[in-house]
Design an enzyme around this catalytic site. Structure first.
Site, PDB file in Angstrom:
ATOM      1  N   ASN A   1      43.611  99.393  74.394  1.00  0.00           N
ATOM      2  CA  ASN A   1      43.193 100.797  74.392  1.00  0.00           C
ATOM      3  C   ASN A   1      43.996 101.540  75.466  1.00  0.00           C
ATOM      4  O   ASN A   1      43.907 101.200  76.645  1.00  0.00           O
ATOM      5  CB  ASN A   1      41.681 100.848  74.668  1.00  0.00           C
TER       6      ASN A   1
ATOM      7  N   HIS B   1      43.506 105.481  78.931  1.00  0.00           N
ATOM      8  CA  HIS B   1      43.598 105.812  80.357  1.00  0.00           C
ATOM      9  C   HIS B   1      45.019 106.126  80.822  1.00  0.00           C
ATOM     10  O   HIS B   1      45.198 106.680  81.901  1.00  0.00           O
ATOM     11  CB  HIS B   1      42.937 104.728  81.206  1.00  0.00           C
TER      12      HIS B   1
ATOM     13  N   ARG C   1      46.792 115.858  85.709  1.00  0.00           N
ATOM     14  CA  ARG C   1      47.780 116.732  86.343  1.00  0.00           C
ATOM     15  C   ARG C   1      48.433 117.716  85.382  1.00  0.00           C
ATOM     16  O   ARG C   1      49.266 118.505  85.783  1.00  0.00           O
ATOM     17  CB  ARG C   1      48.872 115.868  87.012  1.00  0.00           C
TER      18      ARG C   1
ATOM     19  N   HIS D   1      41.138 106.692  71.453  1.00  0.00           N
ATOM     20  CA  HIS D   1      39.887 107.381  71.158  1.00  0.00           C
ATOM     21  C   HIS D   1      40.112 108.874  71.336  1.00  0.00           C
ATOM     22  O   HIS D   1      40.348 109.334  72.456  1.00  0.00           O
ATOM     23  CB  HIS D   1      38.808 106.871  72.138  1.00  0.00           C
TER      24      HIS D   1
ATOM     25  N   ARG E   1      38.480 111.981  71.744  1.00  0.00           N
ATOM     26  CA  ARG E   1      37.129 112.487  72.023  1.00  0.00           C
ATOM     27  C   ARG E   1      37.011 113.956  71.642  1.00  0.00           C
ATOM     28  O   ARG E   1      37.993 114.686  71.687  1.00  0.00           O
ATOM     29  CB  ARG E   1      36.817 112.330  73.509  1.00  0.00           C
TER      30      ARG E   1
ATOM     31  N   ARG F   1      39.371 114.787  76.434  1.00  0.00           N
ATOM     32  CA  ARG F   1      39.578 114.570  77.880  1.00  0.00           C
ATOM     33  C   ARG F   1      40.789 113.686  78.189  1.00  0.00           C
ATOM     34  O   ARG F   1      41.319 113.737  79.276  1.00  0.00           O
ATOM     35  CB  ARG F   1      38.322 113.982  78.522  1.00  0.00           C
ATOM     36  N   HIS F   2      41.190 112.847  77.238  1.00  0.00           N
ATOM     37  CA  HIS F   2      42.393 112.046  77.488  1.00  0.00           C
ATOM     38  C   HIS F   2      43.375 112.137  76.313  1.00  0.00           C
ATOM     39  O   HIS F   2      44.346 112.857  76.384  1.00  0.00           O
ATOM     40  CB  HIS F   2      42.102 110.609  77.938  1.00  0.00           C
TER      41      HIS F   2
ATOM     42  N   GLU G   1      39.670 105.240  67.283  1.00  0.00           N
ATOM     43  CA  GLU G   1      38.261 105.256  67.681  1.00  0.00           C
ATOM     44  C   GLU G   1      37.775 106.702  67.645  1.00  0.00           C
ATOM     45  O   GLU G   1      38.446 107.592  68.176  1.00  0.00           O
ATOM     46  CB  GLU G   1      38.199 104.709  69.114  1.00  0.00           C
TER      47      GLU G   1
ATOM     48  N   THR H   1      32.117 105.174  76.721  1.00  0.00           N
ATOM     49  CA  THR H   1      31.150 104.927  75.641  1.00  0.00           C
ATOM     50  C   THR H   1      30.047 103.997  76.147  1.00  0.00           C
ATOM     51  O   THR H   1      30.297 102.829  76.425  1.00  0.00           O
ATOM     52  CB  THR H   1      31.878 104.314  74.422  1.00  0.00           C
TER      53      THR H   1
ATOM     54  N   GLU I   1      32.319  95.908  66.000  1.00  0.00           N
ATOM     55  CA  GLU I   1      32.809  95.622  67.345  1.00  0.00           C
ATOM     56  C   GLU I   1      31.573  95.564  68.235  1.00  0.00           C
ATOM     57  O   GLU I   1      30.834  96.547  68.348  1.00  0.00           O
ATOM     58  CB  GLU I   1      33.775  96.702  67.833  1.00  0.00           C
TER      59      GLU I   1
ATOM     60  N   HIS J   1      34.572  96.516  75.580  1.00  0.00           N
ATOM     61  CA  HIS J   1      33.949  97.277  76.665  1.00  0.00           C
ATOM     62  C   HIS J   1      33.666  96.387  77.876  1.00  0.00           C
ATOM     63  O   HIS J   1      32.852  95.471  77.795  1.00  0.00           O
ATOM     64  CB  HIS J   1      32.642  97.970  76.246  1.00  0.00           C
ATOM     65  N   GLY J   2      34.376  96.674  78.946  1.00  0.00           N
ATOM     66  CA  GLY J   2      34.151  95.952  80.206  1.00  0.00           C
ATOM     67  C   GLY J   2      34.842  94.603  80.283  1.00  0.00           C
ATOM     68  O   GLY J   2      34.709  93.897  81.279  1.00  0.00           O
TER      69      GLY J   2
ATOM     70  N   GLY K   1      40.830  98.082  77.475  1.00  0.00           N
ATOM     71  CA  GLY K   1      41.567  99.224  77.992  1.00  0.00           C
ATOM     72  C   GLY K   1      41.670  99.240  79.496  1.00  0.00           C
ATOM     73  O   GLY K   1      42.720  98.925  80.081  1.00  0.00           O
TER      74      GLY K   1
HETATM   75  N1  PXP Z   1      36.064  99.390  72.486  1.00  0.00           N
HETATM   76  C1  PXP Z   1      35.396 100.572  72.372  1.00  0.00           C
HETATM   77  C2  PXP Z   1      34.741 100.868  71.066  1.00  0.00           C
HETATM   78  C3  PXP Z   1      35.347 101.470  73.459  1.00  0.00           C
HETATM   79  O1  PXP Z   1      34.676 102.633  73.333  1.00  0.00           O
HETATM   80  C4  PXP Z   1      36.025 101.151  74.646  1.00  0.00           C
HETATM   81  C5  PXP Z   1      36.005 102.103  75.800  1.00  0.00           C
HETATM   82  O2  PXP Z   1      36.755 103.229  75.524  1.00  0.00           O
HETATM   83  C6  PXP Z   1      36.729  99.943  74.695  1.00  0.00           C
HETATM   84  C7  PXP Z   1      36.707  99.065  73.616  1.00  0.00           C
HETATM   85  C8  PXP Z   1      37.526  99.537  75.898  1.00  0.00           C
HETATM   86  O3  PXP Z   1      36.673  99.373  76.995  1.00  0.00           O
HETATM   87  P1  PXP Z   1      37.307  99.079  78.413  1.00  0.00           P
HETATM   88  O4  PXP Z   1      38.110 100.291  78.779  1.00  0.00           O
HETATM   89  O5  PXP Z   1      36.109  98.876  79.292  1.00  0.00           O
HETATM   90  O6  PXP Z   1      38.165  97.863  78.277  1.00  0.00           O
END
Ligand code: PXP
Length: 247
Positions: free
Chosen positions: A7, A10, A18, A43, A45, A49-50, A70, A101, A151, A195-196, A217
């Site tokens: 992902n 970021h 900036r 993603h 949004r 925002r990104h 996403e 999320t 997922e 996620h995480g 990500g």
């Molecule tokens: N999968 C989904 C569906 C997410 O919403 C996110 C966060 O944007 C991620 C994966 C990646 O999560 P992380 O940035 O914590 O690795």
């Protein structure tokens, strides 16, 4: 083999803070591809925002690996998905005020609205994944909605894994993901995780039967500051699949 989806949101976060044209998420995606990423996730949004709309189109045109788009299940996003035609869409819940999320999609409560939207995406030729908690009812509802994949939101699992140093307890916690993944497989759904996930917990997915894909990500982009993106991706891919890294 567990596929690695990277992902790159970021990278766009750093650009947006900036208002400069750099760093470019497309350049990042190409480096991820060179590092062995199996797909790229972005993603878009509602608040932009990104990732920006043009990024999604540019990513689709530039990368050779599949694009996982996403998005929230809104009419605006469905229209964009049908223009971009990514390999897959992952439907996520979205709240304006959240930092990231924060939980899985309420597929049971929103089944009625989701069903026709999922059907439209699938009719367009896009695979549909639903971001859900590893919960039996949510998995059954996802299968009934006709999703191709789920997922599993690993946020809680990651926190619980970090909070214990007991291997026995970590094995038990991971067993919950296996239970979810086995049920999903039985119902014809692919199991993805996200996620995480980071460099201290992702290797545990090797213990999860039918784990097919990890979407990561923040941890990869954070490590890339020190090692470069290609190496950060290579290290994660190795961690996910090399039995030497099995806890
Ligand atoms: N999968 C989904 C569906 C997410 O919403 C996110 C966060 O944007 C991620 C994966 C990646 O999560 P992380 O940035 O914590 O690795």
């Amino acid at each position: 083999m567990i596929r690695l989806g990277v992902n790159i949101d970021h990278v766009a976060t750093v650009r947006q803070v900036r208002g400069e044209p750099y760093p470019d998420p497309v350049q990042a995606a190409v480096l991820c591809e060179l590092g062995g990423a199996d797909n790229i996730t972005c993603h878009l949004r509602e608040d932009r925002r990104h990732i920006q709309d043009r990024d999604v189109h540019a990513l689709k045109d530039s990368i050779k690996i599949p694009l996982n788009f996403e998005m929230a299940a809104t009419e605006e996003m469905i229209r964009i998905a049908q223009q971009v035609m990514p390999h897959a869409v992952t439907l996520v819940p979205e709240k304006r005020e959240e930092r990231t999320t924060e939980g899985g999609l309420d597929v049971v409560g929103h089944a009625k609205e989701l069903k026709p939207k999922i059907a439209r995406l699938k009719d367009s030729g896009i695979l549909v994944s639903l971001f859900i908690e590893p919960d039996d009812r949510a998995i059954e509802a996802s299968a009934a909605l006709g999703a191709d994949a789920v997922e599993f939101h690993t946020g809680t699992w990651c926190h619980e894994m970090a909070a214990t140093r007991l291997t026995r307890q970590q094995v038990e916690l991971t067993g919950r993901l296996t239970h979810a993944s086995v049920l999903a497989h039985r119902l014809g759904l692919q199991s993805h995780f996200g996620h995480g996930l980071n460099y201290t917990n992702a290797m545990w997915l090797q213990h999860v039967d039918h784990a097919e894909e990890a979407n990561i990500g923040h941890a990869i982009v954070a490590r890339a500051i020190f090692t470069g993106l290609k190496e950060a991706v290579m290290t994660m891919k190795e961690l996910l699949n090399d039995p030497r890294h099995r806890p």
